[in-house]
Structures are given as C-alpha cells and as structure tokens.
Design a protein around this motif. Structure first.
Motif, PDB file in Angstrom:
ATOM      1  N   GLY A 334       0.750  -1.131   0.030  1.00 44.62           N
ATOM      2  CA  GLY A 334      -0.202  -0.049  -0.094  1.00 44.62           C
ATOM      3  C   GLY A 334       0.965   1.255  -0.151  1.00 44.62           C
ATOM      4  O   GLY A 334       0.273   2.253   0.315  1.00 44.62           O
ATOM      5  N   LEU A 335       2.278   1.276  -0.216  1.00 41.95           N
ATOM      6  CA  LEU A 335       2.768   2.358  -0.138  1.00 41.95           C
ATOM      7  C   LEU A 335       2.440   3.151  -1.255  1.00 41.95           C
ATOM      8  O   LEU A 335       2.452   4.370  -1.350  1.00 41.95           O
ATOM      9  CB  LEU A 335       4.450   2.117  -0.030  1.00 41.95           C
ATOM     10  N   PHE A 336       2.461   2.651  -2.488  1.00 40.82           N
ATOM     11  CA  PHE A 336       2.068   3.507  -3.827  1.00 40.82           C
ATOM     12  C   PHE A 336       1.019   2.627  -4.644  1.00 40.82           C
ATOM     13  O   PHE A 336       0.925   1.375  -4.414  1.00 40.82           O
ATOM     14  CB  PHE A 336       3.197   3.839  -4.623  1.00 40.82           C
ATOM     15  N   GLU A 337       0.555   3.366  -5.525  1.00 35.56           N
ATOM     16  CA  GLU A 337      -0.124   2.492  -6.769  1.00 35.56           C
ATOM     17  C   GLU A 337       0.540   3.020  -8.130  1.00 35.56           C
ATOM     18  O   GLU A 337       1.023   4.071  -8.038  1.00 35.56           O
ATOM     19  CB  GLU A 337      -1.626   2.866  -6.909  1.00 35.56           C
ATOM     20  N   PHE A 338       0.780   2.133  -9.021  1.00 37.44           N
ATOM     21  CA  PHE A 338       1.487   2.244 -10.197  1.00 37.44           C
ATOM     22  C   PHE A 338       0.967   3.512 -10.848  1.00 37.44           C
ATOM     23  O   PHE A 338       1.866   4.102 -11.481  1.00 37.44           O
ATOM     24  CB  PHE A 338       1.506   0.925 -11.091  1.00 37.44           C
ATOM     25  N   GLY A 339      -0.124   3.857 -10.888  1.00 37.02           N
ATOM     26  CA  GLY A 339      -0.753   4.771 -11.433  1.00 37.02           C
ATOM     27  C   GLY A 339      -0.281   6.195 -10.884  1.00 37.02           C
ATOM     28  O   GLY A 339      -0.232   7.334 -11.529  1.00 37.02           O
ATOM     29  N   MET A 340       0.129   6.317  -9.760  1.00 39.63           N
ATOM     30  CA  MET A 340       0.721   7.488  -8.929  1.00 39.63           C
ATOM     31  C   MET A 340       2.101   7.843  -9.671  1.00 39.63           C
ATOM     32  O   MET A 340       2.290   8.965  -9.654  1.00 39.63           O
ATOM     33  CB  MET A 340       0.822   7.364  -7.850  1.00 39.63           C
ATOM     34  N   LEU A 341       2.773   6.924 -10.099  1.00 37.02           N
ATOM     35  CA  LEU A 341       4.063   7.035 -10.644  1.00 37.02           C
ATOM     36  C   LEU A 341       4.217   7.012 -12.282  1.00 37.02           C
ATOM     37  O   LEU A 341       5.417   7.488 -12.748  1.00 37.02           O
ATOM     38  CB  LEU A 341       4.975   5.860 -10.337  1.00 37.02           C
ATOM     39  N   ALA A 342       3.189   6.599 -12.773  1.00 37.06           N
ATOM     40  CA  ALA A 342       2.930   6.929 -14.533  1.00 37.06           C
ATOM     41  C   ALA A 342       2.157   8.131 -14.701  1.00 37.06           C
ATOM     42  O   ALA A 342       1.397   8.533 -14.009  1.00 37.06           O
ATOM     43  CB  ALA A 342       2.482   5.572 -14.839  1.00 37.06           C
ATOM     44  N   PRO A 343       2.467   8.566 -15.919  1.00 39.89           N
ATOM     45  CA  PRO A 343       1.655   9.407 -16.587  1.00 39.89           C
ATOM     46  C   PRO A 343       0.252   9.200 -16.539  1.00 39.89           C
ATOM     47  O   PRO A 343      -0.277   7.757 -16.830  1.00 39.89           O
ATOM     48  CB  PRO A 343       2.260   9.902 -18.016  1.00 39.89           C
ATOM     49  N   SER A 344      -0.757  10.167 -16.433  1.00 39.52           N
ATOM     50  CA  SER A 344      -2.244   9.628 -16.378  1.00 39.52           C
ATOM     51  C   SER A 344      -2.571   9.045 -17.634  1.00 39.52           C
ATOM     52  O   SER A 344      -3.259   7.922 -17.667  1.00 39.52           O
ATOM     53  CB  SER A 344      -2.987  11.100 -16.497  1.00 39.52           C
ATOM     54  N   GLY A 345      -1.881   9.365 -18.855  1.00 36.66           N
ATOM     55  CA  GLY A 345      -2.484   8.407 -20.033  1.00 36.66           C
ATOM     56  C   GLY A 345      -2.040   7.211 -20.157  1.00 36.66           C
ATOM     57  O   GLY A 345      -2.634   6.170 -20.582  1.00 36.66           O
ATOM     58  N   VAL A 346      -0.843   7.113 -19.360  1.00 39.58           N
ATOM     59  CA  VAL A 346      -0.313   5.515 -19.440  1.00 39.58           C
ATOM     60  C   VAL A 346      -1.208   4.930 -18.253  1.00 39.58           C
ATOM     61  O   VAL A 346      -1.577   3.647 -18.344  1.00 39.58           O
ATOM     62  CB  VAL A 346       1.339   5.409 -18.878  1.00 39.58           C
ATOM     63  N   ALA A 347      -1.450   5.415 -17.330  1.00 40.37           N
ATOM     64  CA  ALA A 347      -1.914   4.636 -16.225  1.00 40.37           C
ATOM     65  C   ALA A 347      -3.557   4.409 -16.687  1.00 40.37           C
ATOM     66  O   ALA A 347      -4.003   3.297 -16.302  1.00 40.37           O
ATOM     67  CB  ALA A 347      -2.297   5.702 -15.007  1.00 40.37           C
ATOM     68  N   ALA A 348      -4.245   5.158 -17.422  1.00 42.18           N
ATOM     69  CA  ALA A 348      -5.343   4.894 -17.868  1.00 42.18           C
ATOM     70  C   ALA A 348      -5.445   3.803 -18.981  1.00 42.18           C
ATOM     71  O   ALA A 348      -6.178   2.843 -18.831  1.00 42.18           O
ATOM     72  CB  ALA A 348      -6.077   6.198 -18.617  1.00 42.18           C
TER      73      ALA A 348
END
Length: 629
Positions: A334-348
């Motif tokens: 729970g330290l982070f979610e991968f979407g927090m480290l990636a650009p929003s387009g990549v996370a989506a």
C-alpha cells in the motif's frame, strides 16, 4: 611459418612441456611482392591473422580468432622495434653456418632405449656449460627426463631415454640447444642424422576383442529404431507437461500464484473476465517458457555451456529480480499505486488493458519458477537440448502448458470458479499480507547474490533497494515536497549506484575445496571416478543457491540424522557440485547424466550404473537406496 624463439622446459608434475612464460613475441616473416598495389583511397594496409590456440589449466579449451593489423603504406612504425630485436636474438641460429670445414657431422645414435647425441661446432663460449635440449620431432624422447650430458673437448655429448609411447622414428632429428650466457639467452639449431635401428614402436592402446564386441553391442542396443523416435518425444512431452503442472506446487512460485488467486477473486462474478485473464496468463507462461528455451538453445549452439535456470547464474539478473519484487512488495503493502508514478495517459491505458497485466504476471511467474526443476521435468529438459530446435521448443511449450493448466481450468470451468472466495473487504487485508511473501523472495534473491558476489555485493544490493524505496516514497508526496524529495532521493540513488553498484556485479572468486574433515567435499571433474576406483560409493548433490527445491531438500532430507547415519555406516563419500555460478564442467556432467538443471541427486556404486534419485527427496527414498550399497 612462425620463427619460434628458443623455449624453456616447464615441469608439470611428472611431465614437462616446452613453452614460454610471461610475454612472448612470435615473429611471422611476411614478404610483400612487387605485385602489391595499395588501394587508391586508403593509406593503410591490412595484415590479417587467423590463429587457433588452447587455454589450459585443469581443462583445455580450444579457441580461435581472426585479427587485423592496420599499417601505414607510406610511412613506418617502430613502436615495437625493441621487442622484435629481442625476439630475433632469441631465435636459434643454425649450427651449419658455424661448423668449420672438415668437422665430423653431428649425429644421434640409437643405443637400446637411449638416444645419444654428439653435436659439433658449438661456440667456444658454451663449452663446459649445461645446455637445455629441445627436439623438434615430437613423441621421440621422454620430455620430462633430465638425461645426462658432458663435454669432450669441443663436442657436446648427451643421452636421454626414449619415450615409452614413442610414435616417431625419424631419420633426421632437428634439435635446439640453449643456455644463458651473461644473462643473455643463446640458442642454436642442429640437424642430427640418426644412426642405428629404432626399437619397435609401442602398440597403440586398444581394448580386447571381447570388450570391443560388448561395447559395440551396447551401442547398438542404445540406438532406437527409426519408428521408435516419436515415442521418446511423446514421453518427454508428457514428462514436461506433468513437470509444469507440479511446478505450481514449488515454493518459489507461491508469491505469484497468490496474486493470481486474488485477481480471480476480484472478478468472481464476471465469467468473461475470468476467461480472458486465464487465456492471457496462460499465453504469458507458454510464450515465456518457449522464449527462455529458445535463448538457452541459441546460446548453447553458440558454444555456451548453459542449463535450465542459467539466467539466475548472472548477478545482474538476480539484482533486477530483487528490484522487481521489492517494487511489487511495496505496491502490495500500500505504499503506492502504479498509477501514481506513471503519466495519467499510461495509467489509464493500463487500467483499460488488464490483458497486458495478466500476460505480464505469467511472464513474472516463469521468471521465478524457471530455476526450479520439478519431478518429470529433469529428463524432459535433458532430452530437449539433444533434439532438433522445433522438437526442443515443443518440450519447453509443454512445460508452460502444464503450469498454466490450473488457471485455464479456473477460467473455463464454472465449478472451479465457484470454489474461489467471493470479493469483499478481506481482499485488501489479503493484498497487504501478500507483500510479505514478496519481501521474503527478495531476501532469498539477496542471499543468492551473496553466494555469487559475496557479502559486499549483497550489502550493496540491500542499500540500493532501500534507496529505491525512498525514491518511490518521495513520488507519493504532494506539491513542492514531491519535487524536492524526488530530486534528492533520485540523486542519492544515482550516487549509490555509481559508488557501490559495481560490488553487486563483481563475481566472488571461486571457492576452494572444503576443508579436510568436512562431511561434504567439493565436486571436481574426475573426483567420482577416483573414489569409485578405491571401492568407495559416492553420493553427489548437484545444487545451486537460487534453486529453492535444492535448499528444501538440503534442510529436510540431506541433514536428517537417520540419513547421515546410513551414509556413515556405508562409508559413502559426499560430493556437492555447486552450480550457483556458471560452471561448464558441472553443465557437462549434468548433460552426461541426461539432465539439464538442478536439483539432481546421484548415487554411484563401484561396478554399477549411476542411480538418479527424484528431484523431491524423501528420507525413506534416500535410505532405501543407501541400503542397496
């Protein structure tokens, strides 16, 4: 031809070689004819060399290479002039040019099993000195024998024994005589006419007619008829399929399987998602096994001595896996979610393509499972490397299919899907709990790296993992704190990578043999044969630090008090072949036993064929085999 400098005698136990020490220059005279025309647009001439040589210590490895030296056409170079001058002085001078008119010819006289030399025309400065003697004709004299020599006026006399396995009977023997005069090496070459009759040559070593017939019968029996070849392949495919299925039960695969179970539970009510996830995960597993097998086969065909699990013999691969599992563990905790480290387009895009996620989880499962060798897999993998590439890849694919079968069933059989737990609040707790198997895997990988790069390498990797965790945490901050924290943490990680990163990849020197008195001794080529020749049975453990199954067997069976008592009672020699780092000798030994990975346990008994035990050892099985000795 090479203009060979005068060599030295180099003793090797009871034998001797003729050769050179430190640095040696081997001049090759080159003639440039009048017909030579340099290229119009080039100011250089290419001198090409093709060389072949042996690199020898305990084993001899043939090597060869092609080299090119560029020299200016309209200039000269004397950078190595002194080395060429020294080599020219070390080249033996011909005695024929020094012999005075009317001097009796030098000769070699056969005297029973001795060869006596009489050499005329040597310079006066050499008289009274002990000369080193080098015949150019091989396999005539005992190379290591000192022989006798003496001066009678200007004539040098010597006598050396003939080789017990002499294979040459020359009429003319070219020899080189050398000594040091005032610190300068002087050598002379003479061609000696051989006087007398050579003794009969030793008969070449051969086997008796009865043994020869038995060997031919065994060879014929071991060759399968043309129609039986597919049976061997089918048996190997079945073994690979069963081995892949059992691979799911190996402890090294547990962390990834736990994540897969949680993924199925998240989509418990969506049968379509179940099936897509099962197919993409299965595709990731099968493709990864085939790709890994193809890489191994390609490297073996290029001359590399590799076996199953070869990738974890590289400290770099172990370190990368440790980084990967640390990141996954921090994510699960729970330290982070991968979407927090990636650009929003990549996370989506990641969220919209769960197929990619499940495919990659299959790749990850293979990365961790591949060092393990489950029952039935060993023989299949051993056979794979001897088959044509397309058949070998079928075996690797069969392992992947076997490993993927349980998840394919979970996706396509409703009864299996219904048996999975329903989604709920428990999943968040379960997810955080799964971080700990990931961290445990990191501990194991750091321990493996410690076996390869030593305590400094393991400590450096741990420090880098802490710095990486700091970087990830910094990116979870908000606003200005995120910018400052990310910059400082990334700079710290980069500084550590530069300063201590090389320790991670620095291989540890090969360990010496275990101390005398240790129960387990280090396996070496030929050691088994030596022990068997003395009448002692042998148990060999082919193992590796990155093989979890090996470590489980070691802790549960090979240290069992009853097993050790039986070993002592039967006076069994214990040898351990550690394959943690790449070792061509161990790879070759595995191949001779029809295997291509570890663990492998072999019991040797004098006068009997070796017995291969199961990859999953049990106390009863080992004791039963020991009882037969």
């Amino acid at each position: 031809e090479i203009a060979w400098p005068a060599p030295k005698k180099i003793p090797i136990g009871s034998l001797a070689n003729y050769g050179y020490e430190n640095t040696v220059l081997l001049p090759v005279p080159l003639t440039v004819s009048n017909a030579f025309k340099p290229a119009l647009l080039s100011n250089d001439i290419d001198i090409k060399l093709k060389a072949a040589w042996l690199v020898c210590k305990k084993e001899c490895i043939p090597e060869e290479g092609e080299f090119t030296l560029k020299l200016p056409v309209k200039s000269s170079t004397a950078a190595n002039g002194s080395a060429f001058d020294a080599a020219a002085k070390a080249n033996p001078r011909s005695l024929a040019s020094l012999e005075a008119a009317g001097t009796p010819p030098s000769r070699a006289v056969i005297d029973g099993n001795q060869l006596a030399f009489e050499v005329q025309g040597l310079p006066a400065a050499l008289r009274g000195r002990t000369l080193a003697f080098f015949p150019e004709t091989p396999e005539v004299i005992e190379t290591s024998a000192a022989g006798t020599q003496a001066w009678q006026g200007a004539v040098w006399h010597a006598s050396v024994p003939l080789a017990s396995q002499r294979s040459n009977s020359p009429d003319l023997m070219p020899v080189v005589l050398a000594t040091d005069v005032d610190g300068v090496r002087q050598s002379y070459r003479a061609e000696l006419k051989v006087i007398g009759n050579w003794p009969v040559l030793a008969a070449p070593a051969s086997v008796s007619p009865a043994l020869d017939a038995a060997l031919k019968a065994n060879a014929a029996a071991s060759l399968a008829p043309a129609g039986a070849a597919p049976i061997g392949l089918i048996a190997a495919l079945l073994g690979a399929l069963l081995g892949g299925l059992i691979l799911n039960l190996m402890p090294c695969v547990f962390p990834v399987l736990a994540i897969k179970v949680m993924g199925f539970a998240q989509n418990a009510d969506d049968q379509r998602s179940h099936r897509i996830s099962a197919l993409s995960y299965s595709a990731g597993v099968v493709v990864s096994f085939v790709a890994l097998g193809a890489v191994m086969l390609a490297l073996r065909s290029a001359g590399e001595q590799l076996g199953w699990g070869f990738q974890l013999q590289s400290p770099a691969v172990v370190a990368v896996l440790a980084v990967l599992f640390t990141v996954i563990g921090l994510n699960l905790a729970g330290l982070f979610e991968f979407g927090m480290l990636a650009p929003s387009g990549v996370a989506a895009r990641q969220a919209k393509n769960p197929v990619v996620n499940t495919f990659l989880s299959g790749v990850l499962a293979v990365a961790i499972a591949s060092p393990c060798t489950a029952p039935f897999m060993g023989a299949a993998m051993g056979l794979a490397v001897s088959l044509p590439a397309h058949e070998a890849l079928l075996i690797f694919a069969a392992v992947g299919v076997g490993m993927a079968v349980p998840f394919a069933l979970a996706g396509f059989v409703p009864a299996v899907a219904r048996a999975l737990p329903r989604p709920g609040a428990w999943m968040e707790t379960f997810r955080r709990l799964m971080a700990f198997p990931m961290f445990a895997t990191v501990v194991w990988l750091v321990w493996v790296l410690g076996q390869q790069s030593g305590i400094d390498g393991a400590g450096a990797l741990l420090a880098l993992l802490v710095a990486l965790a700091l970087v990830i945490w910094a990116f979870t901050l908000k606003g200005r704190s995120r910018m400052v924290g990310a910059a400082l943490s990334v700079a710290s990680l980069a500084a550590l990578a530069v300063s201590i990163g090389p320790y991670v990849l620095q291989p540890l020197p090969v360990a010496a043999a275990l101390a005398a008195g240790e129960r387990w001794q280090t396996w070496e080529p030929g050691r088994v044969e030596q022990l068997l020749a003395s009448g002692q049975p042998v148990f060999v453990d082919f193992t590796a630090a990155w093989c979890v199954t090996c470590q489980v067997n070691k802790k549960t069976t090979l240290t069992n008090a009853q097993v050790l008592a039986d070993i002592d009672a039967k006076k069994v020699a214990l040898l351990r072949a550690d394959w943690t780092r790449r070792d061509p000798a161990i790879t070759a030994a595995l191949g001779q036993l029809g295997r291509n990975g570890v663990p492998l346990y072999v019991v040797y008994k004098p006068g009997a064929a070796p017995v291969l035990l199961s990859e999953l050892l049990s106390v009863d099985d080992v004791r039963a085999e020991l009882a037969k000795l």
